[in-house]
Motif scaffolding. Structure first.
Motif, PDB file in Angstrom:
ATOM      1  N   THR A 116       0.841  -1.205   0.000  1.00 10.77           N
ATOM      2  CA  THR A 116       0.000   0.000   0.000  1.00 10.77           C
ATOM      3  C   THR A 116       0.871   1.248   0.000  1.00 10.77           C
ATOM      4  O   THR A 116       0.546   2.240  -0.662  1.00 10.77           O
ATOM      5  CB  THR A 116      -0.951   0.032   1.219  1.00 10.77           C
ATOM      6  N   ALA A 117       1.978   1.191   0.724  1.00 12.12           N
ATOM      7  CA  ALA A 117       2.878   2.347   0.781  1.00 12.12           C
ATOM      8  C   ALA A 117       3.559   2.597  -0.561  1.00 12.12           C
ATOM      9  O   ALA A 117       3.892   3.736  -0.893  1.00 12.12           O
ATOM     10  CB  ALA A 117       3.925   2.136   1.873  1.00 12.12           C
ATOM     11  N   GLU A 118       3.755   1.546  -1.347  1.00 13.92           N
ATOM     12  CA  GLU A 118       4.459   1.661  -2.628  1.00 13.92           C
ATOM     13  C   GLU A 118       3.524   1.940  -3.799  1.00 13.92           C
ATOM     14  O   GLU A 118       3.980   2.257  -4.897  1.00 13.92           O
ATOM     15  CB  GLU A 118       5.223   0.365  -2.909  1.00 13.92           C
ATOM     16  N   ALA A 119       2.213   1.822  -3.582  1.00 10.87           N
ATOM     17  CA  ALA A 119       1.249   1.933  -4.682  1.00 10.87           C
ATOM     18  C   ALA A 119       1.316   3.313  -5.340  1.00 10.87           C
ATOM     19  O   ALA A 119       1.348   4.344  -4.664  1.00 10.87           O
ATOM     20  CB  ALA A 119      -0.161   1.669  -4.172  1.00 10.87           C
ATOM     21  N   ALA A 120       1.301   3.307  -6.680  1.00  6.26           N
ATOM     22  CA  ALA A 120       1.414   4.556  -7.423  1.00  6.26           C
ATOM     23  C   ALA A 120       0.067   5.114  -7.869  1.00  6.26           C
ATOM     24  O   ALA A 120      -0.052   6.304  -8.141  1.00  6.26           O
ATOM     25  CB  ALA A 120       2.303   4.349  -8.654  1.00  6.26           C
ATOM     26  N   SER A 121      -0.958   4.271  -7.946  1.00  3.93           N
ATOM     27  CA  SER A 121      -2.268   4.713  -8.413  1.00  3.93           C
ATOM     28  C   SER A 121      -3.324   4.420  -7.364  1.00  3.93           C
ATOM     29  O   SER A 121      -3.123   3.589  -6.476  1.00  3.93           O
ATOM     30  CB  SER A 121      -2.639   4.010  -9.717  1.00  3.93           C
ATOM     31  N   ASP A 122      -4.462   5.083  -7.492  1.00  2.00           N
ATOM     32  CA  ASP A 122      -5.550   4.875  -6.535  1.00  2.00           C
ATOM     33  C   ASP A 122      -6.053   3.439  -6.589  1.00  2.00           C
ATOM     34  O   ASP A 122      -6.286   2.819  -5.550  1.00  2.00           O
ATOM     35  CB  ASP A 122      -6.699   5.841  -6.825  1.00  2.00           C
ATOM     36  N   ASP A 123      -6.236   2.899  -7.804  1.00  2.00           N
ATOM     37  CA  ASP A 123      -6.748   1.538  -7.932  1.00  2.00           C
ATOM     38  C   ASP A 123      -5.795   0.525  -7.314  1.00  2.00           C
ATOM     39  O   ASP A 123      -6.222  -0.423  -6.639  1.00  2.00           O
ATOM     40  CB  ASP A 123      -6.986   1.184  -9.406  1.00  2.00           C
ATOM     41  N   THR A 124      -4.484   0.716  -7.536  1.00  2.00           N
ATOM     42  CA  THR A 124      -3.501  -0.198  -6.954  1.00  2.00           C
ATOM     43  C   THR A 124      -3.494  -0.088  -5.436  1.00  2.00           C
ATOM     44  O   THR A 124      -3.440  -1.096  -4.721  1.00  2.00           O
ATOM     45  CB  THR A 124      -2.091   0.097  -7.506  1.00  2.00           C
ATOM     46  N   TRP A 125      -3.565   1.139  -4.941  1.00  2.00           N
ATOM     47  CA  TRP A 125      -3.598   1.332  -3.485  1.00  2.00           C
ATOM     48  C   TRP A 125      -4.821   0.643  -2.886  1.00  2.00           C
ATOM     49  O   TRP A 125      -4.726  -0.052  -1.876  1.00  2.00           O
ATOM     50  CB  TRP A 125      -3.621   2.824  -3.152  1.00  2.00           C
ATOM     51  N   ALA A 126      -5.988   0.821  -3.515  1.00  2.00           N
ATOM     52  CA  ALA A 126      -7.213   0.213  -3.000  1.00  2.00           C
ATOM     53  C   ALA A 126      -7.115  -1.312  -3.024  1.00  2.00           C
ATOM     54  O   ALA A 126      -7.607  -1.993  -2.116  1.00  2.00           O
ATOM     55  CB  ALA A 126      -8.413   0.681  -3.824  1.00  2.00           C
ATOM     56  N   GLN A 127      -6.485  -1.847  -4.051  1.00  2.00           N
ATOM     57  CA  GLN A 127      -6.328  -3.296  -4.168  1.00  2.00           C
ATOM     58  C   GLN A 127      -5.498  -3.841  -3.011  1.00  2.00           C
ATOM     59  O   GLN A 127      -5.883  -4.819  -2.358  1.00  2.00           O
ATOM     60  CB  GLN A 127      -5.661  -3.620  -5.507  1.00  2.00           C
ATOM     61  N   TRP A 128      -4.361  -3.193  -2.727  1.00  2.71           N
ATOM     62  CA  TRP A 128      -3.502  -3.682  -1.647  1.00  2.71           C
ATOM     63  C   TRP A 128      -4.089  -3.388  -0.277  1.00  2.71           C
ATOM     64  O   TRP A 128      -3.892  -4.153   0.666  1.00  2.71           O
ATOM     65  CB  TRP A 128      -2.098  -3.085  -1.777  1.00  2.71           C
ATOM     66  N   ASP A 129      -4.833  -2.285  -0.158  1.00  2.00           N
ATOM     67  CA  ASP A 129      -5.529  -2.004   1.099  1.00  2.00           C
ATOM     68  C   ASP A 129      -6.530  -3.120   1.398  1.00  2.00           C
ATOM     69  O   ASP A 129      -6.611  -3.610   2.530  1.00  2.00           O
ATOM     70  CB  ASP A 129      -6.247  -0.651   0.999  1.00  2.00           C
ATOM     71  N   GLY A 130      -7.286  -3.528   0.389  1.00  2.00           N
ATOM     72  CA  GLY A 130      -8.224  -4.634   0.579  1.00  2.00           C
ATOM     73  C   GLY A 130      -7.513  -5.918   0.940  1.00  2.00           C
ATOM     74  O   GLY A 130      -7.981  -6.697   1.791  1.00  2.00           O
ATOM     75  N   ALA A 131      -6.353  -6.156   0.300  1.00  2.00           N
ATOM     76  CA  ALA A 131      -5.580  -7.366   0.595  1.00  2.00           C
ATOM     77  C   ALA A 131      -5.079  -7.360   2.036  1.00  2.00           C
ATOM     78  O   ALA A 131      -5.046  -8.404   2.707  1.00  2.00           O
ATOM     79  CB  ALA A 131      -4.402  -7.475  -0.372  1.00  2.00           C
ATOM     80  N   PHE A 132      -4.693  -6.178   2.539  1.00  2.84           N
ATOM     81  CA  PHE A 132      -4.235  -6.045   3.931  1.00  2.84           C
ATOM     82  C   PHE A 132      -5.336  -6.448   4.899  1.00  2.84           C
ATOM     83  O   PHE A 132      -5.126  -7.265   5.808  1.00  2.84           O
ATOM     84  CB  PHE A 132      -3.795  -4.598   4.169  1.00  2.84           C
ATOM     85  N   HIS A 133      -6.532  -5.909   4.690  1.00  4.83           N
ATOM     86  CA  HIS A 133      -7.643  -6.213   5.597  1.00  4.83           C
ATOM     87  C   HIS A 133      -8.076  -7.680   5.475  1.00  4.83           C
ATOM     88  O   HIS A 133      -8.420  -8.307   6.484  1.00  4.83           O
ATOM     89  CB  HIS A 133      -8.813  -5.267   5.324  1.00  4.83           C
ATOM     90  N   LEU A 134      -8.038  -8.213   4.267  1.00  4.31           N
ATOM     91  CA  LEU A 134      -8.428  -9.610   4.096  1.00  4.31           C
ATOM     92  C   LEU A 134      -7.395 -10.545   4.727  1.00  4.31           C
ATOM     93  O   LEU A 134      -7.763 -11.569   5.318  1.00  4.31           O
ATOM     94  CB  LEU A 134      -8.590  -9.934   2.609  1.00  4.31           C
ATOM     95  N   ALA A 135      -6.109 -10.205   4.633  1.00  2.00           N
ATOM     96  CA  ALA A 135      -5.074 -11.050   5.234  1.00  2.00           C
ATOM     97  C   ALA A 135      -5.228 -11.119   6.749  1.00  2.00           C
ATOM     98  O   ALA A 135      -5.010 -12.180   7.354  1.00  2.00           O
ATOM     99  CB  ALA A 135      -3.682 -10.525   4.862  1.00  2.00           C
ATOM    100  N   ILE A 136      -5.590 -10.018   7.367  1.00  2.00           N
ATOM    101  CA  ILE A 136      -5.853 -10.029   8.809  1.00  2.00           C
ATOM    102  C   ILE A 136      -7.023 -10.966   9.107  1.00  2.00           C
ATOM    103  O   ILE A 136      -6.983 -11.764  10.054  1.00  2.00           O
ATOM    104  CB  ILE A 136      -6.165  -8.607   9.323  1.00  2.00           C
ATOM    105  N   THR A 137      -8.047 -10.898   8.278  1.00  2.00           N
ATOM    106  CA  THR A 137      -9.215 -11.753   8.471  1.00  2.00           C
ATOM    107  C   THR A 137      -8.866 -13.225   8.286  1.00  2.00           C
ATOM    108  O   THR A 137      -9.299 -14.084   9.065  1.00  2.00           O
ATOM    109  CB  THR A 137     -10.326 -11.345   7.489  1.00  2.00           C
ATOM    110  N   GLU A 138      -8.084 -13.534   7.260  1.00  5.21           N
ATOM    111  CA  GLU A 138      -7.699 -14.923   7.019  1.00  5.21           C
ATOM    112  C   GLU A 138      -6.885 -15.487   8.172  1.00  5.21           C
ATOM    113  O   GLU A 138      -6.914 -16.697   8.432  1.00  5.21           O
ATOM    114  CB  GLU A 138      -6.926 -15.025   5.710  1.00  5.21           C
ATOM    115  N   ALA A 139      -6.175 -14.618   8.886  1.00  4.77           N
ATOM    116  CA  ALA A 139      -5.376 -15.069  10.028  1.00  4.77           C
ATOM    117  C   ALA A 139      -6.243 -15.553  11.189  1.00  4.77           C
ATOM    118  O   ALA A 139      -5.749 -16.241  12.086  1.00  4.77           O
ATOM    119  CB  ALA A 139      -4.457 -13.939  10.504  1.00  4.77           C
TER     120      ALA A 139
END
Length: 213
Positions: A116-139
Motif C-alpha cells: 500500500t505504501a508503494e502503490a502509485a495509483s488509486d486503484d492499486t492502493w485500494a487493491q492492496w488495502d483490501g488485501a491487507f484487511h483480508l489477510a488479517i481476516t484470514e489469520a
C-alpha cells in the motif's frame, strides 16, 4: 510472463484444478519460494486463482459460497452501511487475529502493508488495502469472517464507495491510512488483542472522517 501463470498455461490446468504446493512450484520453476508467493499473490488479487484455508491453491475463480448471497445484499447497501458494518466487525476480527495469526500470516500482512505504501495509483492502493484487511481476516481461520470481508472488499472496489473514495482521497490521507496499518501490524505482532482492536477501530473512524467529512 508471470512464471506461475506460464506454468499453469503449459500444463493446461482447468478451472478448479489444484496447483502444486509452493515448495514444489519453486523447484519446478527454478525460482525462490518468495518469488512463487509473490506471483500467487498477484494472481489471487487478479481473481485468477483462489486459496482454500486447508486444501491448497486452485486455478480459476472461487466457487459460489456464502459470499454470493452477501454480495447481492451489499449491492443495495450504502457506503454508510458498509462502513458501519466494518466498524462493528473488523475491530473484533483484528483482536482474534492477534491471538491466532501465525508468523507466516504476520509476514503476509506486513507485505501487503508495504505494498500500500508503494502503490502509485488509486486503484492499486485500494487493491492492496483490501488485501491487507483480508489477510488479517484470514489469520483468524474463520471462514465466515473471510466470506464477509471478501464481500465488503468487493463492494468497496466499485460503485458509490469507489466514487466517494476517489473524490475524497489525498496523498496526506493515504499516508495517514498507511501509518494506521503499521500500528495495527505492531499490535498484531505484540499479540495484543486489545491494542489490535483499538488500532483497527481508530483506523476505520479515520476512514469515516476522511470519506464523509
Amino acid at each position: 510472463m508471470d512464471p506461475v501463470l506460464a506454468y499453469i498455461e503449459s500444463q493446461g490446468l482447468k478451472n478448479g484444478e489444484r496447483l502444486p504446493p509452493e515448495r514444489e512450484l519453486a523447484e519446478m520453476l527454478g525460482i525462490t519460494r518468495r518469488a512463487v508467493r509473490r506471483s500467487l499473490e498477484h494472481l489471487e488479487l487478479g481473481g485468477q486463482i483462489w486459496r482454500g484455508r486447508r486444501n491448497g491453491t486452485f486455478w480459476g475463480r472461487r466457487p459460489p459460497t456464502l459470499a454470493l448471497g452477501i454480495e447481492r445484499r451489499l449491492g443495495r447497501a450504502s457506503p454508510d452501511d458498509i462502513l458501519e458494518a466494518r466498524l462493528t466487525l473488523e475491530p473484533a476480527i483484528a483482536a482474534l487475529a492477534a491471538t491466532k495469526a501465525s508468523e507466516a500470516d504476520l509476514d503476509t500482512i506486513a507485505i501487503y502493508m508495504r505494498r500500500t505504501a508503494e502503490a502509485a495509483s488509486d486503484d492499486t492502493w485500494a487493491q492492496w488495502d483490501g488485501a491487507f484487511h483480508l489477510a488479517i481476516t484470514e489469520a483468524t481461520r474463520n471462514e465466515v469472517f473471510v466470506a464477509l470481508v471478501t464481500s465488503l472488499n468487493a463492494s468497496r472496489a466499485e460503485g458509490p464507495w469507489k466514487r466517494i473514495r476517489v473524490a475524497a482521497m489525498t496523498a496526506e490521507k493515504r499516508r495517514n491510512s498507511i501509518a494506521h496499518h503499521r500500528t495495527i501490524l505492531e499490535a498484531l505482532r505484540k499479540r495484543s488483542a486489545e491494542d489490535a482492536s483499538r488500532a483497527m477501530r481508530r483506523h476505520l473512524l479515520s476512514v469515516q472522517h476522511h470519506m464523509f467529512e
